[in-house]
Design a protein around this motif. Sequence first.
Motif, PDB file in Angstrom:
ATOM      1  N   LEU A 108     -95.073 -13.130  20.595  1.00 25.95           N
ATOM      2  CA  LEU A 108     -95.588 -11.951  21.290  1.00 25.95           C
ATOM      3  C   LEU A 108     -94.582 -11.424  22.309  1.00 25.95           C
ATOM      4  CD1 LEU A 108     -99.310 -13.024  21.812  1.00 25.95           C
ATOM      5  CD2 LEU A 108     -98.433 -11.286  20.239  1.00 25.95           C
TER       6      LEU A 108
ATOM      7  N   LEU B 275     -91.974  -9.408  20.456  1.00 21.20           N
ATOM      8  CA  LEU B 275     -92.526  -8.140  19.972  1.00 21.20           C
ATOM      9  C   LEU B 275     -92.781  -7.155  21.109  1.00 21.20           C
ATOM     10  CD1 LEU B 275     -94.991  -9.539  17.294  1.00 21.20           C
ATOM     11  CD2 LEU B 275     -92.837  -8.324  16.880  1.00 21.20           C
ATOM     12  N   ASP B 276     -93.102  -7.670  22.278  1.00 17.40           N
ATOM     13  CA  ASP B 276     -93.388  -6.800  23.417  1.00 17.40           C
ATOM     14  C   ASP B 276     -92.131  -6.346  24.150  1.00 17.40           C
ATOM     15  OD1 ASP B 276     -96.125  -6.864  23.038  1.00 17.40           O
ATOM     16  OD2 ASP B 276     -96.440  -8.563  24.387  1.00 17.40           O
TER      17      ASP B 276
ATOM     18  N   ASP C 226     -87.263  -3.974  22.374  1.00 14.86           N
ATOM     19  CA  ASP C 226     -87.515  -2.616  21.896  1.00 14.86           C
ATOM     20  C   ASP C 226     -86.585  -2.190  20.767  1.00 14.86           C
ATOM     21  OD1 ASP C 226     -89.532  -2.360  23.757  1.00 14.86           O
ATOM     22  OD2 ASP C 226     -88.236  -1.441  25.272  1.00 14.86           O
TER      23      ASP C 226
ATOM     24  N   THR D  66    -103.731  -8.690  16.472  1.00 10.24           N
ATOM     25  CA  THR D  66    -102.838  -8.324  17.576  1.00 10.24           C
ATOM     26  C   THR D  66    -101.381  -8.409  17.143  1.00 10.24           C
ATOM     27  OG1 THR D  66    -104.425  -9.133  19.223  1.00 10.24           O
ATOM     28  CG2 THR D  66    -102.132  -8.888  19.928  1.00 10.24           C
ATOM     29  N   ILE D  67    -101.030  -9.500  16.484  1.00  7.80           N
ATOM     30  CA  ILE D  67     -99.659  -9.674  16.007  1.00  7.80           C
ATOM     31  C   ILE D  67     -99.334  -8.658  14.921  1.00  7.80           C
ATOM     32  CG2 ILE D  67     -98.086 -11.235  14.800  1.00  7.80           C
ATOM     33  CD1 ILE D  67     -99.526 -13.559  16.184  1.00  7.80           C
TER      34      ILE D  67
ATOM     35  N   LYS E 221     -98.527  -5.291  16.279  1.00  4.38           N
ATOM     36  CA  LYS E 221     -97.233  -5.218  16.966  1.00  4.38           C
ATOM     37  C   LYS E 221     -96.063  -5.206  15.982  1.00  4.38           C
ATOM     38  CE  LYS E 221     -98.896  -7.491  21.194  1.00  4.38           C
ATOM     39  NZ  LYS E 221     -98.645  -6.388  22.142  1.00  4.38           N
TER      40      LYS E 221
ATOM     41  N   SER F 186     -96.022  -3.921  13.115  1.00  9.23           N
ATOM     42  CA  SER F 186     -96.044  -2.717  12.280  1.00  9.23           C
ATOM     43  C   SER F 186     -94.955  -1.721  12.669  1.00  9.23           C
ATOM     44  CB  SER F 186     -97.419  -2.046  12.364  1.00  9.23           C
ATOM     45  OG  SER F 186     -97.689  -1.602  13.686  1.00  9.23           O
ATOM     46  N   ARG F 187     -94.421  -1.831  13.877  1.00  7.06           N
ATOM     47  CA  ARG F 187     -93.365  -0.914  14.315  1.00  7.06           C
ATOM     48  C   ARG F 187     -91.999  -1.281  13.735  1.00  7.06           C
ATOM     49  NH1 ARG F 187     -89.743  -2.932  17.856  1.00  7.06           N
ATOM     50  NH2 ARG F 187     -90.280  -4.819  19.049  1.00  7.06           N
TER      51      ARG F 187
END
Length: 216
Positions: free
Chosen positions: A107, A110-111, A114, A145-146, A149, A151-152
């Motif tokens: 996480l 992923l957060d 960028d 949730t994962i 995230k 998907s980008r």
Amino acid sequence: MKDDHLSYIAERCPHLKRLVLPAWNRITKTGICQAIHRWQELESLTMPSIAHPPYIMEEIGRSCKNFASLKVMGTFDVQFASTIASHLPKLKILSVRCSILTKEALLFILDCMDHLEVLNISHCLLLENLTTLGRKHIIRELDQTILAKVSRLREFYHCMSQSCTTCQRMTTDEGLMRWYRYEDWFWRQDEVSSLSLGQDYGKLFDEGCLNLGFRN
């Protein structure tokens, strides 16, 4: 491979762009950092997990301005993730396949990353957290949730199938893959095409490579 071997390579290949060292238990911290300092054109590194990763990531971030691709083989926790985010914020490709991976670390990447475009967590032993006591809580399925995230990302690879041979080996080895037990080509595979080495390289691992940390 030892420090003097690495130094020899660094001196004679100053324009190296890709380095594959999935085991470096005979190389010191000073040895690897001095070599990386010379490889200012380095773009890609395959490396084992290490207990204290900041110094090598700092050196890459400081010396290798075009660095974009990292593969980690071992344990990938939130400390490792934080170090990468701090020193390699423009990393585009990350593979931690066949590693112990914590949900917190996943996480965090992923957060905070960028610029990340490609992520491979195939065959990882995905844990709720790392603990030395008690039973490991293994996550068998990615939650929403994962999935939202990832998907980008341009490319995302994962496999958590109990029928997968590689996943079975990870479970048998309790997350620390004993590469020397398996086919010589096995460690060279990667779902990310730019990180896959094919089958044209010699045997690299033996039982002595289980100690993946640096020597002081």
